[in-house]
Design an enzyme around this catalytic site. Structure first.
Site, mmCIF file in Angstrom:
data_model
loop_
_atom_site.group_PDB
_atom_site.id
_atom_site.type_symbol
_atom_site.label_atom_id
_atom_site.label_comp_id
_atom_site.label_asym_id
_atom_site.label_seq_id
_atom_site.Cartn_x
_atom_site.Cartn_y
_atom_site.Cartn_z
ATOM 1 N N TRP A 24 0.819 -1.213 0.000
ATOM 2 C CA TRP A 24 0.000 0.000 0.000
ATOM 3 C C TRP A 24 0.853 1.264 0.000
ATOM 4 C CZ3 TRP A 24 -0.234 -3.895 3.660
ATOM 5 C CH2 TRP A 24 0.552 -3.693 4.793
ATOM 6 N N GLU A 46 -3.689 0.440 7.859
ATOM 7 C CA GLU A 46 -3.423 0.878 9.235
ATOM 8 C C GLU A 46 -4.344 0.175 10.234
ATOM 9 O OE1 GLU A 46 -0.957 2.434 10.372
ATOM 10 O OE2 GLU A 46 -0.130 2.925 8.424
ATOM 11 N N GLN A 51 -1.831 -4.135 16.265
ATOM 12 C CA GLN A 51 -1.783 -5.300 17.167
ATOM 13 C C GLN A 51 -1.429 -6.606 16.465
ATOM 14 O OE1 GLN A 51 -2.340 -4.434 20.276
ATOM 15 N NE2 GLN A 51 -3.503 -2.558 20.051
ATOM 16 N N THR A 52 -0.893 -6.546 15.264
ATOM 17 C CA THR A 52 -0.461 -7.795 14.639
ATOM 18 C C THR A 52 0.701 -7.508 13.698
ATOM 19 O OG1 THR A 52 -1.217 -9.791 13.505
ATOM 20 C CG2 THR A 52 -2.061 -7.709 12.661
ATOM 21 N N TYR A 91 -9.579 -8.412 17.549
ATOM 22 C CA TYR A 91 -10.113 -7.075 17.845
ATOM 23 C C TYR A 91 -11.271 -6.742 16.910
ATOM 24 C CZ TYR A 91 -5.793 -6.857 20.416
ATOM 25 O OH TYR A 91 -4.778 -7.142 21.274
ATOM 26 N N CYS A 199 15.237 -0.387 15.564
ATOM 27 C CA CYS A 199 15.143 -0.101 17.007
ATOM 28 C C CYS A 199 14.170 -1.095 17.640
ATOM 29 C CB CYS A 199 14.688 1.339 17.205
ATOM 30 S SG CYS A 199 14.912 1.904 18.895
ATOM 31 N N CYS A 206 21.904 -0.687 16.890
ATOM 32 C CA CYS A 206 22.260 0.736 16.959
ATOM 33 C C CYS A 206 23.383 1.091 15.995
ATOM 34 C CB CYS A 206 22.682 1.079 18.387
ATOM 35 S SG CYS A 206 21.376 0.723 19.591
ATOM 36 N N CYS A 209 21.984 2.438 12.877
ATOM 37 C CA CYS A 209 20.823 3.322 13.050
ATOM 38 C C CYS A 209 21.147 4.743 12.569
ATOM 39 C CB CYS A 209 20.430 3.358 14.527
ATOM 40 S SG CYS A 209 19.100 4.541 14.845
ATOM 41 N N CYS A 215 21.230 9.646 19.911
ATOM 42 C CA CYS A 215 20.456 8.784 20.815
ATOM 43 C C CYS A 215 21.081 8.760 22.223
ATOM 44 C CB CYS A 215 20.379 7.365 20.250
ATOM 45 S SG CYS A 215 19.336 6.306 21.256
#
Ligand code: SF4
Length: 345
Positions: A24, A46, A51-52, A91, A199, A206, A209, A215
């Site tokens: 998408w 979205e 949650q998955t 959900y 992260c 790191c 990153c 950081c």
């Protein structure tokens, strides 16, 4: 010292080079070539990926878009079809809201999915995170996108000490200090990608990153200490019974009431779910039930332990019977799978 200009330049460079390609998503090079992100498709992605994992959500996204190519198609669809296609994604209030939201877009917005944050927040089931994401990606609005992955990154960048969830407001404000109107959509997606790929909660990489220079947690050698969370209470346990009535290959199912957990979804009959185990003498149908399995399923706020009872019937009646349990929510698929042993009449 957090130099916002340099930080944004660094993460956007990294995103141009290494951001994820998702079905998408419009990548920066395609955006530059004039491809425009489709808000309906972004919204679906979205809502489905909350949650998955993306790997789990992507086939659902593909199926929904091919069955309902536009938001009007989704609004016009039978709610039961939408709910059964959602089975396994969890959900289930989200699936009901999906249909409601599509109806509002059809009826109140002429079938055109809004892309500004303020209007998006008025739609059913769209909260601050989803509204900010759609507005940034589809309208280049300089919104503050904060999901769980972003919380982790920001809390580490600033070594933010206030425990979550109470400290969430302050963390959002810190994330907001990095918002600018230069490529907001790509910046938001870059931040989400950074949290999802580099992260990570337990072993952030790191060394590669793009924000390592700034950081504070990394500099202190304490990356995994953040985000700090208030200690969770142990998950409560609830108990109940599930009844699998078979007739040959068919299983008796019923639609659950709209209100409450798994509202509107199909499932096998169950007892109420209580805090203490009870006996199953109040079984919903008079049968020779035999205990044939046990199922444990963890919901967000509690763990459910079901004793599964089975019985057989020799003729299908006018209630709802189902051959393929894959259209059931995960907890009921587990129940049906556990009911492997044939029972006597
Ligand atoms: S340096 Fe490490 S802890 Fe800090 S944001 Fe990057 S990956 Fe996360």
């Amino acid at each position: 010292m957090h130099n916002v200009f340099d930080m944004r330049a660094a993460i956007l460079r990294w995103y141009d080079d290494q951001g994820r390609t998702l079905p998408w998503r419009v990548r920066p090079e395609d955006r530059a070539a004039g491809v425009v992100p489709e808000p309906y498709a972004i919204w679906l992605s979205e809502v489905m990926s909350q949650q998955t994992t993306l790997a789990h959500a992507t086939p659902y996204w593909t199926a929904y878009l091919s069955t309902f190519p536009t938001v009007i198609d989704l609004a016009d669809a039978d709610r039961e079809v939408i709910l059964s296609m959602w089975a396994g994604l969890g959900y289930y209030a989200r699936a009901r809201n999906l249909h409601k939201c599509a109806g509002v877009v059809r009826d109140e917005h002429g079938g055109v999915f809004p892309t500004d944050e303020k209007t998006l927040l008025t739609l059913p089931g769209i909260g601050p995170y989803t509204a900010a994401t759609i507005a940034a990606i589809c309208a280049e609005e300089a919104t503050n996108i904060v999901d769980g992955n972003v919380e982790r990154v920001i809390s580490r960048i600033f070594a933010y000490d206030d425990p979550l969830p109470k400290g969430r407001k302050g963390l959002r404000e810190l994330a907001g200090t990095l918002v600018r109107d230069d490529r907001p959509g790509d910046y938001g997606q870059a931040l989400m990608d950074l949290g999802a790929t580099i992260c990570s909660p337990k072993s952030p990489t790191c060394l590669i990153c793009p924000w390592q220079t700034w950081c504070v947690a990394h500099a202190a050698g304490e990356s995994v200490k953040y985000p700090i969370k208030t200690k969770k209470k142990p998950t409560p346990v609830r108990y109940g019974y599930a009844y699998v009535l078979r007739c040959g290959d068919q299983i008796l199912v019923e639609r659950r009431p709209d209100k409450g957990l798994l509202g509107g979804m199909l499932g096998v009959p169950t007892s109420a779910w209580g805090e203490k185990p009870t006996d199953h003498s109040a079984a919903p149908m008079k049968r020779n039930w035999e205990k044939i399995g046990e199922v444990v399923h963890v919901f967000t706020h509690f763990e459910l332990r079901l004793d599964v009872f089975g019985a057989e019937k020799d003729q299908i009646d006018d209630r709802m019977w189902m051959f393929d349990p894959s259209g059931l929510p995960t907890v009921f698929s587990k129940v049906v799978k556990s009911a492997h042993k044939k029972t006597g009449p």
